[in-house]
Design a protein around this motif. Structure first.
Motif, PDB file in Angstrom:
ATOM      1  N   ASN A   1       0.805  -1.222   0.000  1.00  8.07           N
ATOM      2  CA  ASN A   1       0.000   0.000   0.000  1.00  8.07           C
ATOM      3  C   ASN A   1       0.838   1.272   0.000  1.00  8.07           C
ATOM      4  O   ASN A   1       0.506   2.239  -0.678  1.00  8.07           O
ATOM      5  CB  ASN A   1      -0.935  -0.002   1.210  1.00  8.07           C
ATOM      6  CG  ASN A   1      -2.083  -0.972   1.048  1.00  8.07           C
ATOM      7  OD1 ASN A   1      -3.025  -0.716   0.325  1.00  8.07           O
ATOM      8  ND2 ASN A   1      -1.989  -2.122   1.714  1.00  8.07           N
ATOM      9  N   LYS A   2       1.940   1.275   0.744  1.00  9.74           N
ATOM     10  CA  LYS A   2       2.791   2.464   0.796  1.00  9.74           C
ATOM     11  C   LYS A   2       3.393   2.748  -0.568  1.00  9.74           C
ATOM     12  O   LYS A   2       3.366   3.895  -1.058  1.00  9.74           O
ATOM     13  CB  LYS A   2       3.895   2.267   1.834  1.00  9.74           C
ATOM     14  CG  LYS A   2       4.974   3.361   1.875  1.00  9.74           C
ATOM     15  CD  LYS A   2       4.423   4.700   2.315  1.00  9.74           C
ATOM     16  CE  LYS A   2       5.544   5.673   2.709  1.00  9.74           C
ATOM     17  NZ  LYS A   2       6.500   5.964   1.652  1.00  9.74           N
ATOM     18  N   SER A   3       3.940   1.727  -1.216  1.00 14.76           N
ATOM     19  CA  SER A   3       4.535   1.945  -2.534  1.00 14.76           C
ATOM     20  C   SER A   3       3.458   2.235  -3.578  1.00 14.76           C
ATOM     21  O   SER A   3       3.680   3.002  -4.517  1.00 14.76           O
ATOM     22  CB  SER A   3       5.385   0.737  -2.951  1.00 14.76           C
ATOM     23  OG  SER A   3       4.687  -0.478  -2.790  1.00 14.76           O
ATOM     24  N   ALA A   4       2.253   1.656  -3.409  1.00 15.99           N
ATOM     25  CA  ALA A   4       1.157   1.977  -4.324  1.00 15.99           C
ATOM     26  C   ALA A   4       0.767   3.442  -4.209  1.00 15.99           C
ATOM     27  O   ALA A   4       0.431   4.095  -5.212  1.00 15.99           O
ATOM     28  CB  ALA A   4      -0.049   1.094  -4.026  1.00 15.99           C
ATOM     29  N   MET A   5       0.806   3.974  -3.003  1.00 17.71           N
ATOM     30  CA  MET A   5       0.506   5.393  -2.813  1.00 17.71           C
ATOM     31  C   MET A   5       1.499   6.256  -3.589  1.00 17.71           C
ATOM     32  O   MET A   5       1.118   7.239  -4.240  1.00 17.71           O
ATOM     33  CB  MET A   5       0.552   5.734  -1.321  1.00 17.71           C
ATOM     34  CG  MET A   5       0.124   7.155  -0.991  1.00 17.71           C
ATOM     35  SD  MET A   5      -0.068   7.397   0.798  1.00 17.71           S
ATOM     36  CE  MET A   5       1.643   7.272   1.362  1.00 17.71           C
ATOM     37  N   GLU A   6       2.760   5.879  -3.553  1.00 21.11           N
ATOM     38  CA  GLU A   6       3.774   6.610  -4.322  1.00 21.11           C
ATOM     39  C   GLU A   6       3.516   6.473  -5.813  1.00 21.11           C
ATOM     40  O   GLU A   6       3.662   7.436  -6.577  1.00 21.11           O
ATOM     41  CB  GLU A   6       5.167   6.065  -3.981  1.00 21.11           C
ATOM     42  CG  GLU A   6       5.603   6.287  -2.544  1.00 21.11           C
ATOM     43  CD  GLU A   6       5.826   7.743  -2.224  1.00 21.11           C
ATOM     44  OE1 GLU A   6       6.311   8.483  -3.103  1.00 21.11           O
ATOM     45  OE2 GLU A   6       5.501   8.155  -1.094  1.00 21.11           O
ATOM     46  N   ALA A   7       3.114   5.277  -6.251  1.00 19.83           N
ATOM     47  CA  ALA A   7       2.851   5.058  -7.675  1.00 19.83           C
ATOM     48  C   ALA A   7       1.645   5.867  -8.145  1.00 19.83           C
ATOM     49  O   ALA A   7       1.644   6.417  -9.248  1.00 19.83           O
ATOM     50  CB  ALA A   7       2.619   3.571  -7.942  1.00 19.83           C
TER      51      ALA A   7
END
Length: 337
Positions: free
Chosen positions: A90-96
Motif C-alpha cells: 500500500n505504501k509503494s502503491a501510494m507513491e505510484a
C-alpha cells in the motif's frame, strides 16, 4: 464481496472499457509486470512465472516480469512507462498513484480469505524479548532490522504504531538500524544477526512453506492492526483494450472455468499466498494516507527547529488533510462480505 458481485464487476468493467476501444490505442503486444522485491528474485520467479504465463495466455499479450532491487525501482519504472502493471504494497502503491500516473484496480486476498494482512515484529525463538515494551527499552543494546522505506508493513505501519505512538525515534533507540526486504529481515532474526526485525504475516507464511526449518526459529512479539491487502496498479494511460483484458483476467482468475482449470489456477494463487482477487480502487489507500499524515504530524510536533507558530500552522494543515480523508472514507461504499 459475493461471487456474483465480482462477476458483475468484471462484466461491467469489461463492457465499459470495451466501449472506449474505438477511441483508444490498439491493444499492445506486450505488458511489463512489476514485482516488488520482498525476497530473492529467484524465489519470486518460481512462484510468479505460472501466474504470468496464464495471464499471457488469457489476455493475448506477452507478459514480461520486471524485477527491481527495491520498491522505488518499480515506482520509477512505472513513472517512465517501463512497467504497465505492478504488484505493490500500500505504501509503494501510494507513491505510484501520486508520482507514477498509476491507479489501483484490484486487491489481493490472502489464501485464508483474510481482507488484509498484518505487520509483525519478530525475533529469535530463544530471545528474551517478549513484547513491544521490551523492544522499546531503548538502552542502545539492540540491533534492529527495519523494512524498505517504501514498504507498508515493513516500515510505515511499525513506524506509526510502534514508534510514533510511543514517541520513539528508532535512530535514538537501537544500537544499529538497517533497512532490508522482508526475506532478509526474517533470515536475520532467525540467525540472530539482528535482535528484532519487521515482517508481515504473508511473508512469514511463505517462509513457513519454503524454509520451515528457518521459520521455526523465529517468534512473533507484536502484531499490528489489519492492513488492507496488497493492491494491483496499472498505468492510467495503458490502452483501454489492454485494461479490458486485464480486468477480465484478474476478476475471473480462479473463479470461472472448467474445474480442472480452476484447480490449477487456485494452486498458482495459493503458491503466491493468495485466493482469487477482489476489485479495488485508490480508496483503499485512505488509511495508509492517514498513517503517513499521523507520522508527519508527530515529526512536526517534536521538531525543535520549528517555532511554536510554525508547528501550529503545519499541524493545522495536516489536521485539515486528515479531516478531508475522514470525510472521504465516510463516503466510501461498504463492501459486501
Amino acid at each position: 464481496m459475493q461471487f456474483r458481485s465480482l462477476v458483475a464487476v468484471a462484466a461491467a468493467a469489461t463492457v465499459s472499457l470495451s466501449a472506449l476501444t474505438a477511441q483508444a490505442a490498439e491493444k499492445p503486444e506486450e505488458l511489463n509486470f512489476g514485482i516488488i522485491s520482498t525476497e530473492s528474485t529467484q524465489n519470486l520467479k518460481t512462484i510468479w512465472e505460472p501466474f504470468l504465463a496464464d495471464m499471457e495466455e488469457q489476455t493475448g499479450m506477452e507478459v514480461k516480469p520486471f524485477f527491481a532491487t527495491d520498491y522505488a525501482g518499480i515506482i520509477e519504472a512505472m513513472r517512465f512507462g517501463k512497467v504497465d502493471i505492478a504488484w505493490y504494497g500500500n505504501k509503494s502503491a501510494m507513491e505510484a498513484v501520486d508520482r507514477a500516473n498509476g491507479s489501483i484496480f484490484a486487491q489481493t486476498v490472502d489464501v485464508e480469505g483474510n481482507p488484509g494482512y498484518w505487520s509483525l515484529l519478530v525475533t529469535h525463538k530463544d530471545s528474551a524479548l517478549e513484547s513491544v515494551d521490551d523492544v522499546l527499552k531503548c538502552d542502545g543494546s539492540l540491533n534492529f532490522g527495519y523494512g524498505d522505506p517504501n514498504s507498508t508493513s515493513g516500515f510505515l505501519v511499525p513506524s506509526y504504531y510502534v514508534f510514533a505512538q510511543n514517541g520513539v525515534d528508532p535512530k535514538d533507540c537501537f544500537k544499529t538500524v538497517r533497512n532490508a526486504n522482508h526475506e532478509t529481515n526474517l533470515v536475520a532474526a532467525a540467525n540472530k544477526q539482528v535482535d528484532v526485525s519487521t515482517n508481515n504475516t504473508e511473508n512469514l507464511r511463505r517462509m513457513q512453506k519454503t524454509h520451515p526449518d528457518m521459520a521455526k526459529d523465529v517468534k512473533v512479539i507484536w502484531k499490528s492492526p489489519l492492513i488492507p491487502s496488497d493492491p494491483i496498479v496499472w498505468r492510467n494511460d495503458l490502452a483501454d483494450p489492454a485494461k479490458a483484458e486485464v480486468i477480465k483476467f484478474f476478476m475471473t482468475y480462479g473463479r470461472i472455468g472448467a474445474q480442472a482449470e480452476l484447480d490449477e489456477e487456485l494452486k498458482v494463487l495459493s503458491d503466491l499466498g493468495w485466493a482469487p482477487f477482489q476489485p479495488s480502487s485508490n480508496a483503499q489507500l485512505i488509511p495508509i494516507r492517514q498513517l503517513e499524515l499521523f507520522k508527519n504530524r508527530a515529526k512536526i510536533a517534536g521538531n525543535e527547529n520549528l517555532s511554536e507558530q510554525e508547528k501550529k500552522d503545519q499541524i493545522a494543515e495536516i489536521d485539515a488533510q486528515l479531516d478531508a480523508l475522514k470525510d472521504l472514507a465516510a463516503k466510501q461504499p461498504k463492501s459486501a462480505s
